[in-house]
Motif scaffolding. Sequence first.
Motif, mmCIF file in Angstrom:
data_model
loop_
_atom_site.group_PDB
_atom_site.id
_atom_site.type_symbol
_atom_site.label_atom_id
_atom_site.label_comp_id
_atom_site.label_asym_id
_atom_site.label_seq_id
_atom_site.Cartn_x
_atom_site.Cartn_y
_atom_site.Cartn_z
ATOM 1 N N ILE A 127 -7.672 1.810 -1.306
ATOM 2 C CA ILE A 127 -6.633 0.875 -0.883
ATOM 3 C C ILE A 127 -6.799 0.583 0.603
ATOM 4 O O ILE A 127 -6.750 1.484 1.430
ATOM 5 C CB ILE A 127 -5.235 1.427 -1.179
ATOM 6 C CG1 ILE A 127 -5.046 1.578 -2.691
ATOM 7 C CG2 ILE A 127 -4.154 0.519 -0.598
ATOM 8 C CD1 ILE A 127 -3.699 2.083 -3.112
ATOM 9 N N ILE A 159 -7.825 3.866 -9.566
ATOM 10 C CA ILE A 159 -8.079 3.394 -8.201
ATOM 11 C C ILE A 159 -8.969 4.401 -7.480
ATOM 12 O O ILE A 159 -8.757 5.611 -7.563
ATOM 13 C CB ILE A 159 -6.749 3.222 -7.445
ATOM 14 C CG1 ILE A 159 -5.891 2.148 -8.118
ATOM 15 C CG2 ILE A 159 -6.993 2.867 -5.981
ATOM 16 C CD1 ILE A 159 -4.494 2.046 -7.558
ATOM 17 N N ALA A 214 0.832 -1.207 0.000
ATOM 18 C CA ALA A 214 0.000 0.000 0.000
ATOM 19 C C ALA A 214 0.866 1.255 0.000
ATOM 20 O O ALA A 214 0.558 2.256 -0.667
ATOM 21 C CB ALA A 214 -0.923 -0.009 1.220
ATOM 22 N N TYR A 259 1.929 2.473 -3.393
ATOM 23 C CA TYR A 259 0.890 3.254 -4.070
ATOM 24 C C TYR A 259 0.808 4.671 -3.495
ATOM 25 O O TYR A 259 0.612 5.644 -4.227
ATOM 26 C CB TYR A 259 -0.461 2.559 -3.926
ATOM 27 C CG TYR A 259 -0.663 1.399 -4.867
ATOM 28 C CD1 TYR A 259 -1.282 1.571 -6.099
ATOM 29 C CD2 TYR A 259 -0.241 0.115 -4.525
ATOM 30 C CE1 TYR A 259 -1.487 0.509 -6.962
ATOM 31 C CE2 TYR A 259 -0.426 -0.955 -5.378
ATOM 32 C CZ TYR A 259 -1.047 -0.754 -6.602
ATOM 33 O OH TYR A 259 -1.228 -1.809 -7.461
ATOM 34 N N LEU A 305 -4.020 -7.279 1.201
ATOM 35 C CA LEU A 305 -4.272 -5.951 0.654
ATOM 36 C C LEU A 305 -5.480 -6.006 -0.265
ATOM 37 O O LEU A 305 -5.632 -6.940 -1.055
ATOM 38 C CB LEU A 305 -3.054 -5.454 -0.144
ATOM 39 C CG LEU A 305 -3.162 -4.058 -0.755
ATOM 40 C CD1 LEU A 305 -3.116 -2.994 0.334
ATOM 41 C CD2 LEU A 305 -2.056 -3.827 -1.788
ATOM 42 N N ILE A 318 -7.687 -3.664 -3.111
ATOM 43 C CA ILE A 318 -7.707 -2.474 -3.956
ATOM 44 C C ILE A 318 -9.023 -2.424 -4.705
ATOM 45 O O ILE A 318 -9.434 -3.408 -5.331
ATOM 46 C CB ILE A 318 -6.534 -2.461 -4.954
ATOM 47 C CG1 ILE A 318 -5.197 -2.508 -4.221
ATOM 48 C CG2 ILE A 318 -6.592 -1.214 -5.841
ATOM 49 C CD1 ILE A 318 -3.986 -2.505 -5.138
#
Length: 609
Positions: free
Chosen positions: A201, A184, A161, A164, A209, A211
Amino acid sequence: MKNFSKALLALMLVLVLALAACSGGDDQKDAGKEKEEGKTEQKEGAGEDAGEDAVADSPISAFDTRSETGEVEEGGTLNFGLVSDTPFEGTLNFNFYAGAPDAEVIEWFDESLLSIDEDFQYTQDGAATFEHSDDYKVFTFKIGDNVNWHDGEPVKAEDWAFSYEVIGHADYDGPRYGSDFTVIEGMEAYNAGEAEEISGIKVVDEKTLEITYTNPTPSLLAGGIWTYAMPKHIFKDIAVADMSSSDAVRKNPIGMGPFKVESIVPGESVVYSKNEDYWQGAPKLDEVVLKVVDPSVVANELSSGKIDVVDAFPADQYETNKDMEGVKFLGDVDNAYTYIGFKFGTWDKENAQVVYKPEESKVSDVALRKAMWYAVDNDAVGENFYQGLRWAGTTLIAPSHANFHDATIEAPKYDKEKAIEILTDAGYVDTDGDGFVEDPDGNELKLNFASMSGGEVAEPIANYYIQSWRDIGLDIELLDGRLQEFNTFYDRVGNGGNDDPEVDVYMGAWSVGSDVDPTGLYGPKAMFNFPRYVNEKNTELLEKGVSDEAFDVEFRQNVYKEWQQLMVEEIPVFPTLYRAVLVPVNENLLNYTIDRDDNFYRHEIGFKK
């Protein structure tokens, strides 16, 4: 994933692409290499047979893609040659690197969390597995419990994460942020400073994780997921704006791959040691020594045993070295193409978008660009300089993407008289008798051509293109009267958004990611859109190529067939050569491969007992 430098990618650079990397005239690497790979399912349609036919008669079909396999001796040192006439830049983190040479350095110590198959589809065989909702909006990733950073800390969902969060941050200075991220949920608000977190996220637990995508596209299945984590425990106290120049990137990088970085001589070499805690088991080799090898001496280094394998062998040297004792040449169709590009504008760094200014460009007339394409004999370049291991390009989707490349499209082929006719009909006439045409308004027309240095053929190829254009009456000269060093070339052409107004025409190369989507190279918000080209139909087709309808592969094939045709008509750039990649391997080295579907194999490399 192929383990030679391609792409450029871009890689685009991102793309991408990113942006592999290749030179205008040899096997140097491009600024745009993107290493994240993937591809939609292969089905009947616009390109499968055509793409395969485009390379069926190529000499590359005679090569193996793997060295001999078998049980290896434990221990030993592998000497790896990074073929380049310039130092590698040294931005040694997947989130920040721009050029393929850096990617080659990184791949020995870090890697993707997801693997791909031979058709570029993500698989469940990597360090992480995944699942997605029926509408592709929600992807859930699970990192293996035995996946750790080199300092012993586990690779966590928060590290993924964090990657990102860094790329999406307003102060991020790398090339990755683009359409793969803006899809996203909450990313654009985060990038604009309107939110402190990315709502799409979610760290579910230490190893999971999630998304959420607002507009999922087929690219998600083919390279559209950023699969590289960052060790948050190392970077969390470094300002995003300072990360790319920090010691954690430049001097002491760590990863989760099979080897650890022990020492770096900036731009020249890297020594790696085995990672005993690698998630697939300890590597067979004790050590890898990577060093930059000039193209002019690479054959000697191989024949003398000073290096065991290189990332890519200069194709122009193959004919005289193909029977080198103690070496086996591996080969495959490269995910790359070289091209001639034309400059139409600049990059708006603040708003991250192309500023298209054709009224200020010397090459805004498509008739001029078409004549320049007809004026060059790319088949002859491939045959004479590369022994047929490169061949004339036709469209901007290379035959490495066999199910999307459309070899039926009729692109301009060498015809000097037709080139002159096109110029004359468009009003380019020599009015003052100096042997060079003026523009249709009667003004002097002088063009600067940028090309990069590299192997022995870089300069003669650049001179060939210049002379071909002068032969049809164009006054064109090499920028500054010389070839440009790799990093300087891409800085002047537009890397980082730096567009030198002195550049009118340039010769570059892209090593492309495996997703066919070319938005990262030719979209209106792509930094790697070096021509700075914007066209309404182009934007429309790029958007259709990643629409909900494009989950239907046949629909997507038809979209990119139309896009390839548009680019042949508009010519913001034109492809010059498709290419084979050649990788010479010490015949005593086992288990080395350039197969794109063998993603994690370096821990198995070793020497014969």
